[in-house]
Design a protein around this motif. Structure first.
Motif, PDB file in Angstrom:
ATOM      1  N   THR A 156      -7.221 -25.797  55.045  1.00 38.67           N
ATOM      2  CA  THR A 156      -8.574 -26.140  54.590  1.00 38.67           C
ATOM      3  C   THR A 156      -8.629 -27.550  53.995  1.00 38.67           C
ATOM      4  O   THR A 156      -9.725 -28.069  53.758  1.00 38.67           O
ATOM      5  CB  THR A 156      -9.068 -25.132  53.529  1.00 38.67           C
ATOM      6  N   LEU A 157      -7.491 -28.151  53.734  1.00 35.15           N
ATOM      7  CA  LEU A 157      -7.462 -29.508  53.191  1.00 35.15           C
ATOM      8  C   LEU A 157      -7.604 -30.510  54.330  1.00 35.15           C
ATOM      9  O   LEU A 157      -6.712 -30.640  55.165  1.00 35.15           O
ATOM     10  CB  LEU A 157      -6.153 -29.749  52.429  1.00 35.15           C
ATOM     11  N   ARG A 158      -8.728 -31.212  54.353  1.00 34.95           N
ATOM     12  CA  ARG A 158      -8.990 -32.138  55.455  1.00 34.95           C
ATOM     13  C   ARG A 158      -9.193 -33.577  54.986  1.00 34.95           C
ATOM     14  O   ARG A 158      -9.213 -34.487  55.811  1.00 34.95           O
ATOM     15  CB  ARG A 158     -10.205 -31.672  56.263  1.00 34.95           C
ATOM     16  N   SER A 159      -9.369 -33.791  53.697  1.00 38.15           N
ATOM     17  CA  SER A 159      -9.550 -35.149  53.183  1.00 38.15           C
ATOM     18  C   SER A 159      -9.134 -35.196  51.716  1.00 38.15           C
ATOM     19  O   SER A 159      -8.883 -34.161  51.090  1.00 38.15           O
ATOM     20  CB  SER A 159     -11.009 -35.599  53.328  1.00 38.15           C
ATOM     21  N   GLN A 160      -9.098 -36.390  51.161  1.00 36.97           N
ATOM     22  CA  GLN A 160      -8.752 -36.566  49.755  1.00 36.97           C
ATOM     23  C   GLN A 160      -9.746 -35.860  48.841  1.00 36.97           C
ATOM     24  O   GLN A 160      -9.389 -35.374  47.768  1.00 36.97           O
ATOM     25  CB  GLN A 160      -8.698 -38.061  49.422  1.00 36.97           C
ATOM     26  N   LEU A 161     -11.015 -35.761  49.253  1.00 33.44           N
ATOM     27  CA  LEU A 161     -12.042 -35.110  48.436  1.00 33.44           C
ATOM     28  C   LEU A 161     -11.744 -33.635  48.219  1.00 33.44           C
ATOM     29  O   LEU A 161     -12.137 -33.050  47.211  1.00 33.44           O
ATOM     30  CB  LEU A 161     -13.416 -35.274  49.089  1.00 33.44           C
ATOM     31  N   LEU A 209      -2.300 -40.711  42.263  1.00 32.72           N
ATOM     32  CA  LEU A 209      -3.169 -39.542  42.134  1.00 32.72           C
ATOM     33  C   LEU A 209      -4.100 -39.661  40.931  1.00 32.72           C
ATOM     34  O   LEU A 209      -5.250 -39.191  40.981  1.00 32.72           O
ATOM     35  CB  LEU A 209      -2.326 -38.275  42.040  1.00 32.72           C
ATOM     36  N   GLU A 210      -3.625 -40.277  39.865  1.00 32.67           N
ATOM     37  CA  GLU A 210      -4.492 -40.507  38.712  1.00 32.67           C
ATOM     38  C   GLU A 210      -5.644 -41.436  39.100  1.00 32.67           C
ATOM     39  O   GLU A 210      -6.799 -41.225  38.719  1.00 32.67           O
ATOM     40  CB  GLU A 210      -3.680 -41.094  37.567  1.00 32.67           C
ATOM     41  N   ASN A 211      -5.334 -42.477  39.871  1.00 30.79           N
ATOM     42  CA  ASN A 211      -6.380 -43.385  40.340  1.00 30.79           C
ATOM     43  C   ASN A 211      -7.320 -42.680  41.312  1.00 30.79           C
ATOM     44  O   ASN A 211      -8.540 -42.891  41.281  1.00 30.79           O
ATOM     45  CB  ASN A 211      -5.756 -44.600  41.029  1.00 30.79           C
ATOM     46  N   LEU A 212      -6.750 -41.822  42.162  1.00 30.31           N
ATOM     47  CA  LEU A 212      -7.579 -41.097  43.131  1.00 30.31           C
ATOM     48  C   LEU A 212      -8.538 -40.143  42.428  1.00 30.31           C
ATOM     49  O   LEU A 212      -9.684 -39.964  42.869  1.00 30.31           O
ATOM     50  CB  LEU A 212      -6.683 -40.325  44.107  1.00 30.31           C
ATOM     51  N   SER A 213      -8.113 -39.539  41.326  1.00 25.02           N
ATOM     52  CA  SER A 213      -9.005 -38.662  40.554  1.00 25.02           C
ATOM     53  C   SER A 213     -10.245 -39.418  40.110  1.00 25.02           C
ATOM     54  O   SER A 213     -11.368 -38.910  40.170  1.00 25.02           O
ATOM     55  CB  SER A 213      -8.266 -38.111  39.330  1.00 25.02           C
ATOM     56  N   GLU A 231     -11.428 -42.148  41.540  1.00 19.81           N
ATOM     57  CA  GLU A 231     -12.172 -42.576  42.726  1.00 19.81           C
ATOM     58  C   GLU A 231     -13.094 -41.482  43.252  1.00 19.81           C
ATOM     59  O   GLU A 231     -14.218 -41.761  43.680  1.00 19.81           O
ATOM     60  CB  GLU A 231     -11.199 -43.019  43.823  1.00 19.81           C
ATOM     61  N   ILE A 232     -12.617 -40.235  43.225  1.00 18.54           N
ATOM     62  CA  ILE A 232     -13.442 -39.137  43.758  1.00 18.54           C
ATOM     63  C   ILE A 232     -14.317 -38.512  42.682  1.00 18.54           C
ATOM     64  O   ILE A 232     -15.148 -37.647  42.971  1.00 18.54           O
ATOM     65  CB  ILE A 232     -12.575 -38.050  44.421  1.00 18.54           C
ATOM     66  N   GLY A 233     -14.143 -38.945  41.428  1.00 16.39           N
ATOM     67  CA  GLY A 233     -14.976 -38.451  40.334  1.00 16.39           C
ATOM     68  C   GLY A 233     -14.685 -37.027  39.935  1.00 16.39           C
ATOM     69  O   GLY A 233     -15.580 -36.336  39.416  1.00 16.39           O
ATOM     70  N   ASP A 234     -13.487 -36.554  40.163  1.00 15.55           N
ATOM     71  CA  ASP A 234     -13.119 -35.189  39.793  1.00 15.55           C
ATOM     72  C   ASP A 234     -11.623 -35.147  39.507  1.00 15.55           C
ATOM     73  O   ASP A 234     -10.849 -35.960  40.034  1.00 15.55           O
ATOM     74  CB  ASP A 234     -13.464 -34.209  40.919  1.00 15.55           C
ATOM     75  N   GLU A 235     -11.208 -34.194  38.690  1.00 11.96           N
ATOM     76  CA  GLU A 235      -9.802 -34.117  38.299  1.00 11.96           C
ATOM     77  C   GLU A 235      -8.942 -33.536  39.421  1.00 11.96           C
ATOM     78  O   GLU A 235      -9.306 -32.564  40.078  1.00 11.96           O
ATOM     79  CB  GLU A 235      -9.637 -33.238  37.053  1.00 11.96           C
ATOM     80  N   VAL A 266       3.981 -27.552  58.150  1.00 17.18           N
ATOM     81  CA  VAL A 266       3.542 -28.418  57.060  1.00 17.18           C
ATOM     82  C   VAL A 266       2.697 -29.548  57.628  1.00 17.18           C
ATOM     83  O   VAL A 266       3.140 -30.306  58.495  1.00 17.18           O
ATOM     84  CB  VAL A 266       4.744 -28.994  56.290  1.00 17.18           C
ATOM     85  N   ASP A 267       1.465 -29.660  57.140  1.00 21.70           N
ATOM     86  CA  ASP A 267       0.567 -30.723  57.592  1.00 21.70           C
ATOM     87  C   ASP A 267       0.827 -31.987  56.780  1.00 21.70           C
ATOM     88  O   ASP A 267       0.908 -31.947  55.556  1.00 21.70           O
ATOM     89  CB  ASP A 267      -0.894 -30.300  57.421  1.00 21.70           C
ATOM     90  N   ILE A 268       0.958 -33.126  57.454  1.00 24.04           N
ATOM     91  CA  ILE A 268       1.226 -34.402  56.770  1.00 24.04           C
ATOM     92  C   ILE A 268       0.185 -35.461  57.146  1.00 24.04           C
ATOM     93  O   ILE A 268       0.425 -36.644  56.982  1.00 24.04           O
ATOM     94  CB  ILE A 268       2.639 -34.911  57.122  1.00 24.04           C
ATOM     95  N   SER A 269      -0.956 -35.026  57.649  1.00 25.10           N
ATOM     96  CA  SER A 269      -1.925 -35.950  58.255  1.00 25.10           C
ATOM     97  C   SER A 269      -2.887 -36.608  57.266  1.00 25.10           C
ATOM     98  O   SER A 269      -3.633 -37.501  57.655  1.00 25.10           O
ATOM     99  CB  SER A 269      -2.735 -35.227  59.330  1.00 25.10           C
ATOM    100  N   THR A 270      -2.892 -36.170  55.995  1.00 24.06           N
ATOM    101  CA  THR A 270      -3.852 -36.717  55.034  1.00 24.06           C
ATOM    102  C   THR A 270      -3.213 -37.812  54.192  1.00 24.06           C
ATOM    103  O   THR A 270      -2.360 -37.535  53.338  1.00 24.06           O
ATOM    104  CB  THR A 270      -4.389 -35.622  54.103  1.00 24.06           C
ATOM    105  N   PRO A 271      -3.594 -39.085  54.400  1.00 22.62           N
ATOM    106  CA  PRO A 271      -3.034 -40.165  53.588  1.00 22.62           C
ATOM    107  C   PRO A 271      -3.608 -40.139  52.178  1.00 22.62           C
ATOM    108  O   PRO A 271      -4.762 -39.765  51.971  1.00 22.62           O
ATOM    109  CB  PRO A 271      -3.456 -41.433  54.338  1.00 22.62           C
ATOM    110  N   VAL A 272      -2.798 -40.535  51.219  1.00 25.84           N
ATOM    111  CA  VAL A 272      -3.238 -40.612  49.824  1.00 25.84           C
ATOM    112  C   VAL A 272      -3.297 -42.065  49.361  1.00 25.84           C
ATOM    113  O   VAL A 272      -3.997 -42.391  48.412  1.00 25.84           O
ATOM    114  CB  VAL A 272      -2.295 -39.786  48.920  1.00 25.84           C
ATOM    115  N   SER A 273      -2.584 -42.942  50.047  1.00 20.88           N
ATOM    116  CA  SER A 273      -2.590 -44.357  49.690  1.00 20.88           C
ATOM    117  C   SER A 273      -2.704 -45.197  50.950  1.00 20.88           C
ATOM    118  O   SER A 273      -2.557 -44.696  52.074  1.00 20.88           O
ATOM    119  CB  SER A 273      -1.301 -44.732  48.943  1.00 20.88           C
TER     120      SER A 273
END
Length: 293
Positions: A153-158, A177-181, A183-187, A230-237
């Motif tokens: 169900t995880l398809r994007s950083q959001l 991940l702290e910066n991404l929190s 950026e998306i406005g959520d913890e 294991v899915d590795i397709s979602t970039p975080v940086s």
């Protein structure tokens, strides 16, 4: 809750119990094998048991993290992009290298500042916060951080909002991940693991012991061949420069390594390493030089 000492499993029974215990035991045995192999190919230690004995003279003392991109054991052979590159450079330019496998990169960086090591090699991207404390070498290769999970169900950083994510304690992934929190406005609840390496986190995720984690793409891609669930397709940086780390006070050593790296990256040996370890990556070209001051 059991309170009787006789009914409580001892530490080793708990550690090696179940699938997770088998994984930890296997990785422990592999790490011991690497330690023995490194001792055989580096300068000899003064005692039969492993203890730190700093190499003398022109020997470069290198702390190296256990991972497929740093140092790894394949059957009876040691490999790893960084390990092989350093060995090739030492052979090409005629100096000695002594390797010290480390379990904690954070501790190795602390020891680097104290002068125990000359260089720390790991999957460490060049970040502004780290530059304040260390000198990064010429970029070695390109990589980025990716989410690993069996959750379809995880398809994007959001989709990470409110979902705990595991990282190696003190790694740049925690800062990202702290910066991404923000950026998306959520913890994004952060779980910093001080007991396992990035490779172990991947395997624990593959076993379902950890729901999701963030590791470098190069490592994830190599391990995903053995764990296709294991899915590795979602970039975080974004794509980042990966470099070795030198004590800021060792400017001459850092300048020398930079010059040697620039020359080495024009050789067939470097091209072969890139093809072998990053050949199916999007970024397989030699990374350009960047300012490391």
């Amino acid at each position: 809750m059991a309170s009787e000492k006789n009914s409580k499993p001892n530490f080793f029974q708990q550690l090696f119990k179940g699938p997770r215990g088998g994984l930890i035991l296997s990785l422990t045995l592999i790490a011991v094998g690497i330690l023995v192999s490194v001792r055989e190919c580096s300068s000899p230690l003064a005692h039969n048991g492993y203890e730190f004995v700093r190499g003398r003279g022109d020997t470069i003392n290198v702390a190296i993290d256990y991972s497929p991109m740093s140092i790894y054991r394949y059957g009876d052979t040691l490999g790893g992009f960084n390990y092989e590159m350093m060995k090739e450079m030492a052979s090409m330019y005629g100096y000695k290298v002594k390797f010290y496998p480390v379990a904690s990169v954070q501790e190795a960086l602390t020891d680097l500042e104290k002068g125990k090591y000359d260089v720390v090699i790991s999957d460490i991207p060049v970040t502004a916060s780290q530059r304040d404390n260390f000198r990064f070498t010429e970029p070695v290769y390109l990589d980025k951080q990716v989410l690993i999970s069996r959750d379809t169900t995880l398809r994007s950083q959001l989709d990470l909002a409110g979902k705990p994510v595991w990282v190696v304690a003190g790694s740049p992934a925690a800062e990202r991940l702290e910066n991404l929190s923000r950026e998306i406005g959520d913890e994004i609840p952060l779980r910093q693991d001080s007991l396992h390496s990035a490779e172990q986190l991947f395997m624990l995720t593959a076993l379902g012991e950890v729901p999701r984690a963030v590791v470098n793409e190069g490592l994830a891609r190599r391990l995903a061949k053995e764990y296709p669930d294991v899915d590795i397709s979602t970039p975080v940086s974004f794509t980042q420069f990966q470099s070795w780390v030198v004590n800021k006070n060792r400017k001459a050593l850092a300048d020398t390594l930079d010059a040697q790296m620039r020359r080495f990256k024009t050789t067939e040996q470097y091209s072969e390493l890139v093809k072998r370890y990053l050949g199916d990556a999007d970024e397989v070209s030699v990374p350009d030089s960047v300012s490391v001051e």
